[in-house]
Structure formats: structure tokens, C-alpha cells
Write an enzyme that holds these catalytic residues in place. Structure first.
Site, mmCIF file in Angstrom:
data_model
loop_
_atom_site.group_PDB
_atom_site.id
_atom_site.type_symbol
_atom_site.label_atom_id
_atom_site.label_comp_id
_atom_site.label_asym_id
_atom_site.label_seq_id
_atom_site.Cartn_x
_atom_site.Cartn_y
_atom_site.Cartn_z
ATOM 1 N N ASN A 14 0.837 -1.301 -0.063
ATOM 2 C CA ASN A 14 0.236 -0.038 -0.074
ATOM 3 C C ASN A 14 0.857 1.282 0.143
ATOM 4 O OD1 ASN A 14 -2.158 -1.730 0.435
ATOM 5 N ND2 ASN A 14 -3.192 -0.127 1.609
ATOM 6 N N ARG A 15 0.326 2.494 -0.353
ATOM 7 C CA ARG A 15 1.122 3.654 -0.394
ATOM 8 C C ARG A 15 0.710 4.103 1.254
ATOM 9 N NH1 ARG A 15 1.874 6.151 -5.009
ATOM 10 N NH2 ARG A 15 0.585 5.792 -6.483
#
Ligand code: CTP
Ligand code: CA
Length: 224
Positions: A34-35
Site C-alpha cells: 500500500n501507499r
């Protein structure tokens, strides 16, 4: 007479915090993640420690330093994060800020996947990761205060309320990530605290300020 007395309302309280992304391997050289910069979660851990709490931070891979005054466990996958969090129970509060990867590849390849001459791209079969927040929210040793985060691009409040319910959390800190160049990796945040008793909207402020204010709110709740 010149010293301000220390404001340390969380002395004696243990708080578990998650931060950063989780990283799910595909093969020895590739992963899905994920960011997340870890800025908000790390700032919260530091703010809680400044108020005197014993903070156990469980962090995915980030490029920022460990916050001061906090003991940090470094993990990669959601399963490792869940295990590390549950090892820290019982605790007085849990604040789950990590951007946990919702899925992982069903079985990691032991060798690097190679391109085949004239061959197509591989198909990845994914399975769902455990929900760490829901696990803590429904745990036999549930902390007195369980706080989750929710980044949404639409129906912010309805989605936050659903998460509150489903995950057994007391508060969901909801932020709208629909606009460009906003929260992700940035230094500012605009949040709403969603609880059973309603919604509290905070003005846009820095992630440090959100952390300080949230730490005070947690101290207040644990002091009751
Ligand atoms: N969370 C978690 N474990 C997961 C997924 C999410 O602990 N496997 C936590 C996050 O740390 C956050 C909260 O749950 O505190 C909400 O995360 P979010 O991704 O918004 O919720 P999901 O349930 O994964 O829903 P979706 O991504 O589909 O919106
Ligand atoms: Ca998710």
C-alpha cells in the site's frame, strides 16, 4: 520557578500503535504494498510517548526514522503485523494507523519469476489478509480504547460508521483522500473522528498537530 510542570497524563498506560504499509511478497524480488509514508502513525506514537505512555509501535517498512521514546517492532507482512500486535496485548489502548495490504498472493514463489520468451504475464491468485484492527476490537484482551483509521474516496462518514461497527472500534479517524496531492505522503491531514456518539470534524492541520490532538483525546478517554 521557571519550569513548566510536565504534562504526562499517560504515565502508566501502554498503547499499541501500527504504522506504515505492509508489504506482501510475490517472489524473492517483488511485492505488493500500500501507499503509506508512516508519517501519521509515527507522529501519533511519538505524541503518545511525550504524554508519558509506554508505546509499542509495530511498523511496516518506511523510510522515516523510529520515533523517539518508543519501542519499535519492524515487520513486513500483515500476518507478521497481526502477530506482533497481539503479542503486545493486554494494553490500555490500540491505535491502528497502518495501511495494511488487503490481499496477498496465495502462495509466494520460492524463485524469481522469469519472463518466458513469447510468453504472457503471470496471473496472481490473491487471498484476503487478516483484519488486524477487527482482531483487536474483538479480542478477549481487548484494550479499553480501540482506534482505527479510514481513508476513503467516497461516502466518508457512511463507510467510517460501517468500519466502526464491523471492526469493534471505539473511534474511526476518517480522512477524505479523493482530492489530488493530498494526504498520501503529504504533511497535512483533515480528519473527522467518528464514534457511536457522533462525528467531530477537526480543521485541516499538520499530521504532527493531528497526532498531538489525538494523543490528548486518548489521554482524556483513558483518564475517565
Ligand atoms: N486494517 C487492519 N487490517 C487489515 C485492513 C485494515 O488492521 N487487514 C485497519 C487499518 O489499519 C485501519 C482500518 O482497519 O485502521 C481501516 O482500514 P481500511 O483499509 O480503510 O479498511 P478495510 O476494512 O480494509 O476496507 P476497504 O479497504 O475495503 O475500504
Ligand atoms: Ca483496506
Amino acid at each position: 520557578a521557571f519550569f513548566k510542570p510536565a504534562h504526562r497524563p499517560l504515565v502508566g498506560k501502554t498503547i499499541v500503535v501500527t504504522s506504515g504499509p505492509t508489504v506482501e511478497p510475490i517472489d524473492p524480488v517483488r511485492y505488493i504494498a500500500n501507499r503509506s509514508s508512516g508519517k501519521q502513525g509515527h507522529a501519533i506514537a511519538a505524541a503518545l510517548a511525550r504524554l508519558g505512555a509506554t508505546v509499542r509501535l509495530v511498523s511496516g517498512p518506511v523510510s522515516i526514522p523510529d520515533p523517539e521514546g518508543v519501542s519499535v517492532v519492524h515487520v513486513e507482512t500483515a500476518r507478521e503485523m497481526k502477530q506482533a500486535v497481539e503479542k503486545h496485548l493486554p494494553a490500555d489502548a490500540a491505535v491502528m494507523v497502518a495501511a495494511v495490504a488487503d490481499w496477498r498472493v496465495e502462495s509466494e514463489w520460492g524463485q524469481k519469476l522469469k519472463k518466458q520468451p513469447g510468453g504472457g504475464a503471470p496471473t496472481l491468485r490473491m487471498v484476503e489478509n487478516p483484519d488486524i484492527l477487527a482482531g483487536v476490537g474483538h479480542h478477549a484482551e481487548r484494550p479499553r480504547l480501540v482506534v482505527g483509521f479510514a481513508a476513503e474516496t467516497q461516502d466518508l462518514l457512511a463507510n467510517a460508521r460501517k468500519k466502526l461497527e464491523k471492526k469493534g472500534a471505539d473511534w474511526i479517524v476518517a480522512n477524505d483522500v479523493s482530492h489530488e496531492g493530498g494526504v498520501m505522503g503529504g504533511d497535512r491531514n483533515h480528519v473527522r473522528i467518528v464514534s457511536k456518539s457522533g462525528v467531530e470534524e477537526w480543521p485541516e492541520m499538520t499530521k504532527e498537530e493531528v497526532a498531538a490532538r489525538l494523543a490528548e483525546k486518548i489521554a482524556e478517554a483513558l483518564g475517565e
